[in-house]
Design a protein around this motif. Structure first.
Motif, PDB file in Angstrom:
ATOM      1  N   LYS A   1      -0.675   9.123  -2.283  1.00 33.26           N
ATOM      2  CA  LYS A   1      -0.446   8.061  -3.268  1.00 33.26           C
ATOM      3  C   LYS A   1       0.717   7.150  -2.559  1.00 33.26           C
ATOM      4  O   LYS A   1       1.450   7.529  -1.700  1.00 33.26           O
ATOM      5  N   LEU A   2       0.179   5.764  -2.261  1.00 29.33           N
ATOM      6  CA  LEU A   2       1.147   4.883  -1.920  1.00 29.33           C
ATOM      7  C   LEU A   2       1.920   4.199  -2.871  1.00 29.33           C
ATOM      8  O   LEU A   2       1.406   4.218  -4.059  1.00 29.33           O
ATOM      9  N   TYR A   3       2.971   3.661  -3.023  1.00 25.56           N
ATOM     10  CA  TYR A   3       3.587   2.902  -4.224  1.00 25.56           C
ATOM     11  C   TYR A   3       4.700   2.122  -3.709  1.00 25.56           C
ATOM     12  O   TYR A   3       5.373   1.974  -2.415  1.00 25.56           O
ATOM     13  N   ALA A   4       5.077   1.224  -4.405  1.00 18.87           N
ATOM     14  CA  ALA A   4       6.067   0.198  -4.510  1.00 18.87           C
ATOM     15  C   ALA A   4       6.905   0.278  -5.643  1.00 18.87           C
ATOM     16  O   ALA A   4       6.307   0.300  -6.908  1.00 18.87           O
TER      17      ALA A   4
ATOM     18  N   ALA B   1       9.271   0.995  -0.842  1.00 17.76           N
ATOM     19  CA  ALA B   1       7.843   1.378  -0.581  1.00 17.76           C
ATOM     20  C   ALA B   1       7.723   2.660  -0.135  1.00 17.76           C
ATOM     21  O   ALA B   1       8.729   3.101   0.824  1.00 17.76           O
ATOM     22  N   GLY B   2       6.763   3.310  -0.418  1.00 20.30           N
ATOM     23  CA  GLY B   2       6.728   4.870  -0.158  1.00 20.30           C
ATOM     24  C   GLY B   2       5.462   5.399  -0.265  1.00 20.30           C
ATOM     25  O   GLY B   2       4.413   4.751  -0.665  1.00 20.30           O
TER      26      GLY B   2
ATOM     27  N   GLN C   1      10.020   7.352   1.747  1.00 19.07           N
ATOM     28  CA  GLN C   1      10.167   5.844   1.483  1.00 19.07           C
ATOM     29  C   GLN C   1      11.022   5.234   2.534  1.00 19.07           C
ATOM     30  O   GLN C   1      11.831   5.506   3.059  1.00 19.07           O
ATOM     31  N   TYR C   2      10.837   3.867   2.298  1.00 18.66           N
ATOM     32  CA  TYR C   2      11.640   2.891   3.009  1.00 18.66           C
ATOM     33  C   TYR C   2      12.314   2.316   1.709  1.00 18.66           C
ATOM     34  O   TYR C   2      11.621   2.227   0.664  1.00 18.66           O
ATOM     35  N   HIS C   3      13.725   2.024   1.974  1.00 16.89           N
ATOM     36  CA  HIS C   3      14.310   1.643   0.729  1.00 16.89           C
ATOM     37  C   HIS C   3      15.379   0.593   1.058  1.00 16.89           C
ATOM     38  O   HIS C   3      16.231   0.821   1.861  1.00 16.89           O
ATOM     39  N   PHE C   4      15.314  -0.451   0.420  1.00 14.70           N
ATOM     40  CA  PHE C   4      16.471  -1.489   0.648  1.00 14.70           C
ATOM     41  C   PHE C   4      17.248  -1.677  -0.605  1.00 14.70           C
ATOM     42  O   PHE C   4      16.725  -1.706  -1.974  1.00 14.70           O
ATOM     43  N   ARG C   5      18.550  -1.679  -0.306  1.00 15.59           N
ATOM     44  CA  ARG C   5      19.490  -1.809  -1.560  1.00 15.59           C
ATOM     45  C   ARG C   5      20.488  -2.816  -1.399  1.00 15.59           C
ATOM     46  O   ARG C   5      21.079  -2.701  -0.316  1.00 15.59           O
TER      47      ARG C   5
END
Length: 191
Positions: free
Chosen positions: A113-116, A144-145, A159-163
């Motif tokens: 599964k891909l997700y945003a 995005a993961g 995932q890539y995660h921007f915070r």
């Protein structure tokens, strides 16, 4: 004020989902760890390097009957967390809080599964810096993961995660602190 409005909107969505029991037929319970790979440089010349240790609870946000022919769906999620903070490589401070948000998942095949996702939540930080006032703030997240089935209902999570953290101008200074993370985790999906 904009962040407070966003937080209130997300809380209302989450409580609406809680009130409708048919949406609770699929859950997710998991744990993730996020390592910062692009770190914000603080005014003092040091780098803000948090490690996010997050629990994860997710629920299906829609009717679960007659969805076998659909590849995508929305998931609501909560992420309670306690985060050690390294400043230029030394463990100095601590953050804690809880994010909540919405994730869109797209089923590629039975195992992937891909997700945003987008989320926000209240946090508290103990760091003293000229860039951001210590104390209460908001954590805004863009993610995005990829989920990959390991065995049965157990999935790996990458995932890539921007915070971005800031306090919505409730206290000064409020320049905000940004970090980019790579996240690894494991989740169990429960029907």
């Amino acid at each position: 004020m904009k962040k407070l409005t966003t937080t209130t909107l997300f809380l209302l969505i989450a409580f609406t989902c809680f009130a409708q029991r048919e949406r609770w037929q699929q859950h997710e319970v998991g744990f993730t760890i996020s390592i910062s790979f692009i770190n914000e440089k603080l005014s003092e010349g040091t780098y803000y390097q948090p490690v996010l240790l997050k629990g994860l609870y997710g629920w299906h946000m829609g009717k679960t009957a007659n969805i076998d022919n659909r590849n995508g769906h929305f998931i609501g999620y909560l992420e309670p967390q306690i985060n050690p903070v390294f400043v230029s490589g030394q463990l100095i401070d601590l953050e804690f809080g809880c994010n909540f948000g919405i994730r869109y998942e797209h089923q590629i095949n039975m195992a992937n599964k891909l997700y945003a996702a987008i989320g926000t939540g209240p946090h508290y930080t103990t760091i003293d810096t000229k860039k951001q006032h210590r104390g209460y703030l908001f954590s805004d997240n863009f993610i995005a993961g990829w989920y990959h089935q390991l065995h049965g209902p157990i999935y790996s999570n990458v995932q890539y995660h921007f915070r971005h953290i800031s306090n919505a101008n409730l206290m000064k200074p409020n320049q905000g602190i940004d970090n980019h993370f790579v996240t690894l985790g494991v989740s169990r999906f429960i029907e």
